[in-house]
Design a protein around this motif. Structure first.
Motif, PDB file in Angstrom:
ATOM      1  N   ILE A 142       0.868  -1.174   0.000  1.00 40.27           N
ATOM      2  CA  ILE A 142       0.000   0.000   0.000  1.00 40.27           C
ATOM      3  C   ILE A 142       0.909   1.230   0.000  1.00 40.27           C
ATOM      4  N   SER A 143       0.459   2.298  -0.636  1.00 41.72           N
ATOM      5  CA  SER A 143       1.255   3.517  -0.708  1.00 41.72           C
ATOM      6  C   SER A 143       1.433   4.135   0.678  1.00 41.72           C
ATOM      7  N   GLU A 144       2.697   4.386   1.044  1.00 38.48           N
ATOM      8  CA  GLU A 144       2.978   5.025   2.330  1.00 38.48           C
ATOM      9  C   GLU A 144       2.411   6.437   2.365  1.00 38.48           C
ATOM     10  N   ASP A 145       2.452   7.107   1.230  1.00 37.83           N
ATOM     11  CA  ASP A 145       1.946   8.480   1.164  1.00 37.83           C
ATOM     12  C   ASP A 145       0.468   8.542   1.507  1.00 37.83           C
ATOM     13  N   LEU A 146      -0.286   7.545   1.077  1.00 38.28           N
ATOM     14  CA  LEU A 146      -1.708   7.496   1.390  1.00 38.28           C
ATOM     15  C   LEU A 146      -1.929   7.435   2.901  1.00 38.28           C
ATOM     16  N   VAL A 147      -1.137   6.611   3.576  1.00 44.31           N
ATOM     17  CA  VAL A 147      -1.254   6.470   5.032  1.00 44.31           C
ATOM     18  C   VAL A 147      -0.830   7.766   5.725  1.00 44.31           C
ATOM     19  N   ARG A 148       0.254   8.361   5.267  1.00 47.62           N
ATOM     20  CA  ARG A 148       0.731   9.614   5.875  1.00 47.62           C
ATOM     21  C   ARG A 148      -0.259  10.757   5.656  1.00 47.62           C
ATOM     22  N   ARG A 149      -0.860  10.835   4.458  1.00 48.71           N
ATOM     23  CA  ARG A 149      -1.867  11.875   4.195  1.00 48.71           C
ATOM     24  C   ARG A 149      -3.074  11.699   5.104  1.00 48.71           C
ATOM     25  N   HIS A 150      -3.488  10.454   5.294  1.00 49.57           N
ATOM     26  CA  HIS A 150      -4.621  10.189   6.187  1.00 49.57           C
ATOM     27  C   HIS A 150      -4.286  10.595   7.622  1.00 49.57           C
ATOM     28  N   TYR A 151      -3.057  10.353   8.031  1.00 46.11           N
ATOM     29  CA  TYR A 151      -2.616  10.732   9.368  1.00 46.11           C
ATOM     30  C   TYR A 151      -2.703  12.245   9.554  1.00 46.11           C
ATOM     31  N   VAL A 152      -2.210  12.992   8.572  1.00 46.40           N
ATOM     32  CA  VAL A 152      -2.258  14.451   8.651  1.00 46.40           C
ATOM     33  C   VAL A 152      -3.713  14.935   8.680  1.00 46.40           C
ATOM     34  N   CYS A 153      -4.563  14.357   7.840  1.00 54.51           N
ATOM     35  CA  CYS A 153      -5.981  14.741   7.829  1.00 54.51           C
ATOM     36  C   CYS A 153      -6.639  14.457   9.178  1.00 54.51           C
ATOM     37  N   GLU A 154      -6.310  13.323   9.779  1.00 55.71           N
ATOM     38  CA  GLU A 154      -6.864  12.985  11.094  1.00 55.71           C
ATOM     39  C   GLU A 154      -6.391  13.982  12.153  1.00 55.71           C
ATOM     40  N   LEU A 155      -5.122  14.351  12.104  1.00 55.26           N
ATOM     41  CA  LEU A 155      -4.610  15.316  13.069  1.00 55.26           C
ATOM     42  C   LEU A 155      -5.332  16.652  12.939  1.00 55.26           C
ATOM     43  N   TYR A 156      -5.531  17.102  11.713  1.00 55.70           N
ATOM     44  CA  TYR A 156      -6.248  18.364  11.511  1.00 55.70           C
ATOM     45  C   TYR A 156      -7.706  18.253  11.949  1.00 55.70           C
ATOM     46  N   SER A 157      -8.334  17.120  11.685  1.00 58.45           N
ATOM     47  CA  SER A 157      -9.750  16.978  12.044  1.00 58.45           C
ATOM     48  C   SER A 157      -9.958  16.930  13.557  1.00 58.45           C
ATOM     49  N   TYR A 158      -8.940  16.508  14.299  1.00 53.18           N
ATOM     50  CA  TYR A 158      -9.032  16.489  15.763  1.00 53.18           C
ATOM     51  C   TYR A 158      -8.476  17.772  16.383  1.00 53.18           C
ATOM     52  N   GLY A 159      -8.139  18.750  15.545  1.00 55.50           N
ATOM     53  CA  GLY A 159      -7.677  20.030  16.060  1.00 55.50           C
ATOM     54  C   GLY A 159      -6.240  20.038  16.520  1.00 55.50           C
TER      55      GLY A 159
END
Length: 166
Positions: A142-159
């Protein structure tokens, strides 16, 4: 390897040394050990992050499932580079669940009390689950970038913008 021994040790009687026992062991098939490691990591993530509804063996194809029940010294057919798109989709969903659960745990622990940066992930010291998920993505194709992008999106969504920016 050649083991040089001193003359005084040649005449010693007793049980076989651990070095000689180790040299007599069959060599393991390292890719099979890596395959087992991936399963152990998946199971550990499911347990530690309390992920519900994840079937660990569904992350592997038929060759991968069969390889789990073989001796580590045997040469087994392991999954090749071509993977079924359904299995890849299940793997991707699993890794995204791991990241989401890790961020959720991080946020809930921060809301409960003031936490230092070293204690963001309270599971074990030095255990960063989003990074582990990105590393696991390599093994699961699986693309590592996909996982890292999801991580960043989750961090932003939780403030947690300061962590997302990093």
């Amino acid at each position: 390897p050649v083991l040089d021994t001193e003359d005084a040790w040649v005449s010693v009687e007793g049980p076989v040394s651990i070095v000689e026992l180790a040299l007599e062991q069959k060599r393991i098939h390292y890719p099979l050990v890596e395959h087992q490691f991936v399963l152990c990591t998946v199971l550990y993530a499911i347990m530690r992050l309390s992920l519900k509804g994840v079937k660990p063996l569904s992350l592997f194809d038929s060759k991968g499932k069969n390889a789990f029940f073989k001796d580590l010294t045997s040469i087994q057919l392991l999954p090749s580079g071509d993977m079924d798109s359904n299995v890849l989709s299940i793997r991707q969903q699993f890794l995204l669940k791991v990241v989401s659960a890790a961020v959720q745990t991080l946020c809930s622990s921060q809301k409960d009390r003031e936490v230092s940066e070293e204690e963001y992930f309270p599971f074990e010291k030095g255990k960063n689950w989003p990074t582990l998920a990105a590393d696991l993505a390599q093994y699961l194709q699986i693309s590592e970038d996909l996982v890292r992008r999801h991580y960043v999106c989750e961090l932003y969504s939780y403030g947690m913008d300061h962590l997302g920016e990093e």
